[in-house]
Design a protein around this motif. Structure first.
Motif, short mmCIF file in Angstrom:
data_model
loop_
_atom_site.label_atom_id
_atom_site.label_comp_id
_atom_site.label_asym_id
_atom_site.label_seq_id
_atom_site.Cartn_x
_atom_site.Cartn_y
_atom_site.Cartn_z
N GLY A 121 5.28 -24.51 6.84
CA GLY A 121 5.84 -23.39 6.10
C GLY A 121 5.87 -23.64 4.61
O GLY A 121 5.50 -22.77 3.81
N ARG A 122 6.29 -24.83 4.20
CA ARG A 122 6.35 -25.15 2.77
C ARG A 122 4.95 -25.17 2.15
O ARG A 122 4.74 -24.69 1.02
CB ARG A 122 7.05 -26.49 2.55
N ALA A 123 3.98 -25.72 2.88
CA ALA A 123 2.61 -25.75 2.38
C ALA A 123 2.05 -24.34 2.24
O ALA A 123 1.36 -24.02 1.26
CB ALA A 123 1.73 -26.59 3.32
N SER A 124 2.34 -23.47 3.20
CA SER A 124 1.86 -22.09 3.15
C SER A 124 2.51 -21.32 2.01
O SER A 124 1.87 -20.49 1.35
CB SER A 124 2.12 -21.38 4.49
N ASP A 125 3.79 -21.59 1.75
CA ASP A 125 4.47 -20.96 0.62
C ASP A 125 3.81 -21.38 -0.70
O ASP A 125 3.57 -20.54 -1.58
CB ASP A 125 5.95 -21.37 0.59
N GLU A 126 3.53 -22.68 -0.83
CA GLU A 126 2.91 -23.17 -2.07
C GLU A 126 1.52 -22.57 -2.25
O GLU A 126 1.15 -22.16 -3.36
CB GLU A 126 2.83 -24.69 -2.03
N LEU A 127 0.76 -22.50 -1.18
CA LEU A 127 -0.57 -21.88 -1.25
C LEU A 127 -0.46 -20.42 -1.68
O LEU A 127 -1.22 -19.96 -2.55
CB LEU A 127 -1.26 -21.97 0.10
N SER A 128 0.47 -19.68 -1.10
CA SER A 128 0.63 -18.26 -1.42
C SER A 128 0.97 -18.06 -2.89
O SER A 128 0.43 -17.15 -3.54
CB SER A 128 1.73 -17.65 -0.54
N GLN A 129 1.85 -18.90 -3.42
CA GLN A 129 2.24 -18.76 -4.82
C GLN A 129 1.10 -19.09 -5.76
O GLN A 129 0.86 -18.39 -6.75
CB GLN A 129 3.46 -19.64 -5.09
N GLN A 130 0.36 -20.18 -5.45
CA GLN A 130 -0.78 -20.55 -6.29
C GLN A 130 -1.86 -19.47 -6.25
O GLN A 130 -2.45 -19.13 -7.28
CB GLN A 130 -1.36 -21.88 -5.84
N LEU A 131 -2.11 -18.93 -5.08
CA LEU A 131 -3.16 -17.92 -4.94
C LEU A 131 -2.77 -16.63 -5.66
O LEU A 131 -3.61 -15.99 -6.28
CB LEU A 131 -3.42 -17.67 -3.46
N GLN A 132 -1.50 -16.26 -5.58
CA GLN A 132 -1.05 -15.06 -6.28
C GLN A 132 -1.24 -15.20 -7.79
O GLN A 132 -1.75 -14.29 -8.45
CB GLN A 132 0.40 -14.76 -5.97
N ARG A 133 -0.83 -16.34 -8.34
CA ARG A 133 -0.98 -16.55 -9.78
C ARG A 133 -2.46 -16.49 -10.19
O ARG A 133 -2.81 -15.91 -11.21
CB ARG A 133 -0.36 -17.89 -10.19
N TRP A 134 -3.31 -17.08 -9.36
CA TRP A 134 -4.74 -17.09 -9.66
C TRP A 134 -5.31 -15.68 -9.67
O TRP A 134 -6.03 -15.29 -10.59
CB TRP A 134 -5.46 -17.96 -8.63
N ILE A 135 -4.99 -14.89 -8.65
CA ILE A 135 -5.51 -13.53 -8.56
C ILE A 135 -5.04 -12.70 -9.75
O ILE A 135 -5.82 -11.95 -10.36
CB ILE A 135 -5.10 -12.87 -7.23
N GLU A 136 -3.77 -12.81 -10.10
CA GLU A 136 -3.24 -12.02 -11.21
C GLU A 136 -3.89 -12.41 -12.53
O GLU A 136 -4.20 -11.55 -13.36
CB GLU A 136 -1.73 -12.18 -11.27
N GLN A 137 -4.12 -13.72 -12.72
CA GLN A 137 -4.77 -14.17 -13.96
C GLN A 137 -6.22 -13.71 -14.04
O GLN A 137 -6.70 -13.26 -15.08
CB GLN A 137 -4.67 -15.69 -14.06
N VAL A 138 -6.94 -13.81 -12.91
CA VAL A 138 -8.33 -13.37 -12.89
C VAL A 138 -8.43 -11.87 -13.11
O VAL A 138 -9.25 -11.38 -13.90
CB VAL A 138 -9.01 -13.76 -11.55
N ALA A 139 -7.59 -11.10 -12.44
CA ALA A 139 -7.64 -9.65 -12.57
C ALA A 139 -7.31 -9.20 -13.99
O ALA A 139 -7.90 -8.26 -14.51
CB ALA A 139 -6.67 -9.01 -11.58
N LYS A 140 -6.37 -9.89 -14.61
CA LYS A 140 -5.98 -9.54 -15.97
C LYS A 140 -7.11 -9.79 -16.96
O LYS A 140 -7.24 -9.09 -17.97
CB LYS A 140 -4.73 -10.35 -16.38
N SER A 141 -7.94 -10.77 -16.67
CA SER A 141 -9.03 -11.12 -17.60
C SER A 141 -10.24 -10.20 -17.47
O SER A 141 -11.16 -10.26 -18.27
CB SER A 141 -9.49 -12.57 -17.35
N GLN A 142 -10.24 -9.34 -16.43
CA GLN A 142 -11.38 -8.44 -16.23
C GLN A 142 -11.30 -7.25 -17.16
O GLN A 142 -10.23 -6.71 -17.44
CB GLN A 142 -11.40 -7.95 -14.77
N PRO A 143 -12.46 -6.81 -17.70
CA PRO A 143 -12.46 -5.62 -18.57
C PRO A 143 -12.08 -4.38 -17.78
O PRO A 143 -12.39 -4.26 -16.59
CB PRO A 143 -13.90 -5.54 -19.06
N GLU A 144 -11.39 -3.47 -18.44
CA GLU A 144 -10.99 -2.22 -17.77
C GLU A 144 -12.21 -1.37 -17.48
O GLU A 144 -13.16 -1.30 -18.28
CB GLU A 144 -10.01 -1.44 -18.66
N GLN A 145 -12.17 -0.75 -16.30
CA GLN A 145 -13.29 0.10 -15.88
C GLN A 145 -13.16 1.49 -16.47
O GLN A 145 -12.08 2.02 -16.54
CB GLN A 145 -13.35 0.15 -14.34
#
Length: 207
Positions: free
Chosen positions: A183-207
């Motif tokens: 459970g703790r490992a899955s929580d850590e993975l979820s948090q890291q993945l969320q931060r990554w997705i938000e950072q990548v999406a923010k860096s994309q040019p607006e369509q």
């Protein structure tokens, strides 16, 4: 006395004997079914909440990881599973639902799974490379390894890729504590993945 009257008591005795013999068979071992533990998701202040609609697909996995068995590597390259125990659902489905819950708990992100036909701007595809406990210096340690790809739903273009490698030690070899480490490992993975997705999406040019 007729022949039929003689056969009936014999047949009844034979049936009763067969039923009594069945009671001598060993009872099946009860199966313990585990949920994937989770803690409340902390608010993510590192990046702005995701504005695009996100669809999270169930991770692909090898045969032994794709089912409900709780995998363990006791030594070397030997992989097995805990006897008499299993997850409440297939491991990739549990992890997918945990990732979705991470987004839903921490913000208003429009997120859905591959079970629905809801429209999406971004899609997360992944492959679950490891979801198991393994023994390191005689102590169990949970390993969760996920290869993720963030894809544009419009043209199926791969926006970014990343491997997540999470390790979480268990307090002791007792299965209850090993499950808590999952459970703790899955929580850590979820948090890291969320931060990554938000950072990548923010860096994309607006369509």
């Amino acid at each position: 006395m007729s022949r039929l009257a003689l056969i009936r008591p014999f047949a009844l005795a034979t049936l009763l004997g067969a039923l009594s013999a069945c009671t001598l068979l060993p009872e099946a071992e009860p199966i313990r079914v585990y949920l994937l533990p989770t803690a409340d998701a902390p608010a993510n202040q590192a990046a702005a909440p995701l504005q695009q609609a996100l669809r999270i697909h169930t991770p692909h996995a090898s045969r032994i990881l794709a089912g409900p068995r709780i995998a363990v590597v006791p030594e070397g390259n030997q992989i097995s599973s805990y006897q008499g125990a299993r997850w409440g659902d297939a491991a990739p489905t549990l992890l997918r639902d945990r990732l979705i819950e991470q987004f839903r708990q921490s913000g208003p992100t429009p997120v859905s799974s591959d079970d629905s036909n809801l429209p999406a701007d971004l899609e997360l595809f992944s492959e679950l490379r490891a979801f198991q406990s393994q023994y390191v210096d005689g102590r169990p340690q949970v390993l969760v390894r996920l290869d993720a790809q963030l894809v544009s739903a419009v043209d199926q273009r791969i926006i970014a890729s990343r491997r997540f490698d999470i390790r979480q030690a268990s307090e002791d070899p007792q299965l209850n504590n090993v499950v808590e480490a999952f459970g703790r490992a899955s929580d850590e993975l979820s948090q890291q993945l969320q931060r990554w997705i938000e950072q990548v999406a923010k860096s994309q040019p607006e369509q």
